[in-house]
Write a protein that holds these residues in place. Structure first.
Motif, PDB file in Angstrom:
ATOM      1  N   ILE A 105      -6.609 -20.848 -36.718  1.00 28.10           N
ATOM      2  CA  ILE A 105      -5.800 -21.684 -37.583  1.00 28.10           C
ATOM      3  C   ILE A 105      -5.873 -23.111 -37.050  1.00 28.10           C
ATOM      4  CG2 ILE A 105      -3.426 -22.168 -38.301  1.00 28.10           C
ATOM      5  CD1 ILE A 105      -2.925 -19.167 -38.266  1.00 28.10           C
ATOM      6  N   PRO A 106      -6.164 -24.072 -37.930  1.00 30.74           N
ATOM      7  CA  PRO A 106      -6.243 -25.467 -37.466  1.00 30.74           C
ATOM      8  C   PRO A 106      -4.904 -25.955 -36.923  1.00 30.74           C
ATOM      9  CG  PRO A 106      -7.067 -25.254 -39.716  1.00 30.74           C
ATOM     10  CD  PRO A 106      -6.467 -23.950 -39.338  1.00 30.74           C
ATOM     11  N   ASN A 129      -6.122 -11.726 -35.639  1.00 29.56           N
ATOM     12  CA  ASN A 129      -7.380 -11.833 -36.383  1.00 29.56           C
ATOM     13  C   ASN A 129      -8.575 -11.437 -35.527  1.00 29.56           C
ATOM     14  OD1 ASN A 129      -6.191 -12.628 -38.776  1.00 29.56           O
ATOM     15  ND2 ASN A 129      -6.454 -14.809 -38.380  1.00 29.56           N
ATOM     16  N   ILE A 130      -8.602 -11.872 -34.278  1.00 28.17           N
ATOM     17  CA  ILE A 130      -9.698 -11.500 -33.368  1.00 28.17           C
ATOM     18  C   ILE A 130      -9.682  -9.999 -33.092  1.00 28.17           C
ATOM     19  CG2 ILE A 130     -10.524 -11.730 -30.970  1.00 28.17           C
ATOM     20  CD1 ILE A 130     -11.341 -14.072 -32.644  1.00 28.17           C
ATOM     21  N   ALA A 131      -8.507  -9.433 -32.855  1.00 25.81           N
ATOM     22  CA  ALA A 131      -8.420  -8.000 -32.579  1.00 25.81           C
ATOM     23  C   ALA A 131      -8.908  -7.180 -33.771  1.00 25.81           C
ATOM     24  CB  ALA A 131      -6.981  -7.620 -32.224  1.00 25.81           C
ATOM     25  N   ASN A 132      -8.508  -7.570 -34.972  1.00 29.97           N
ATOM     26  CA  ASN A 132      -8.966  -6.855 -36.168  1.00 29.97           C
ATOM     27  C   ASN A 132     -10.468  -7.025 -36.363  1.00 29.97           C
ATOM     28  OD1 ASN A 132      -6.455  -5.836 -36.866  1.00 29.97           O
ATOM     29  ND2 ASN A 132      -5.931  -7.645 -38.061  1.00 29.97           N
ATOM     30  N   SER A 191     -19.888  -9.143 -38.473  1.00 29.95           N
ATOM     31  CA  SER A 191     -19.489 -10.246 -39.351  1.00 29.95           C
ATOM     32  C   SER A 191     -19.152 -11.469 -38.501  1.00 29.95           C
ATOM     33  CB  SER A 191     -18.284  -9.822 -40.193  1.00 29.95           C
ATOM     34  OG  SER A 191     -17.183  -9.508 -39.360  1.00 29.95           O
ATOM     35  N   PRO A 192     -19.106 -12.638 -39.120  1.00 25.88           N
ATOM     36  CA  PRO A 192     -18.789 -13.848 -38.346  1.00 25.88           C
ATOM     37  C   PRO A 192     -17.394 -13.790 -37.724  1.00 25.88           C
ATOM     38  CG  PRO A 192     -19.491 -14.415 -40.579  1.00 25.88           C
ATOM     39  CD  PRO A 192     -19.361 -12.933 -40.510  1.00 25.88           C
ATOM     40  N   ALA A 246       0.877 -19.443 -34.598  1.00 22.05           N
ATOM     41  CA  ALA A 246      -0.553 -19.630 -34.837  1.00 22.05           C
ATOM     42  C   ALA A 246      -1.378 -18.880 -33.788  1.00 22.05           C
ATOM     43  CB  ALA A 246      -0.906 -21.111 -34.835  1.00 22.05           C
ATOM     44  N   ALA A 247      -0.943 -18.912 -32.538  1.00 23.95           N
ATOM     45  CA  ALA A 247      -1.653 -18.183 -31.478  1.00 23.95           C
ATOM     46  C   ALA A 247      -1.592 -16.677 -31.717  1.00 23.95           C
ATOM     47  CB  ALA A 247      -1.061 -18.527 -30.118  1.00 23.95           C
TER      48      ALA A 247
END
Length: 67
Positions: free
Chosen positions: A38-39, A17-20, A32-33, A10-11
């Motif tokens: 991931i919960p 996701n942050i890098a992209n 974009s937001p 998950a990490a």
């Protein structure tokens, strides 16, 4: 509950996701937001929840009429 492997995966996904997201928004005036992580199990979210669950069917009509 999650084990170490699930937390590490998950990490890793959150980091990707942050890098992209950063690369996709480079140079934009209105980015974009930010992606949501991931919960994780056992961690409370900041999302608001309304209601307390279903009401018994015998109480529905009075709730509906007085609502």
């Amino acid at each position: 509950m999650w084990g170490l492997t699930e937390h590490l995966l998950a990490a890793a996904v959150d980091a990707l996701n942050i890098a992209n997201w950063q690369r996709a928004n480079a140079g934009k005036k209105a980015p974009s937001p930010r992606p949501k992580p991931i919960p994780r199990p056992g961690v409370k979210t900041e999302e608001k929840r309304f209601g307390q669950g279903a009401i018994p069917i015998r109480d529905f009509n009075s709730w509906w009429e007085n609502g």
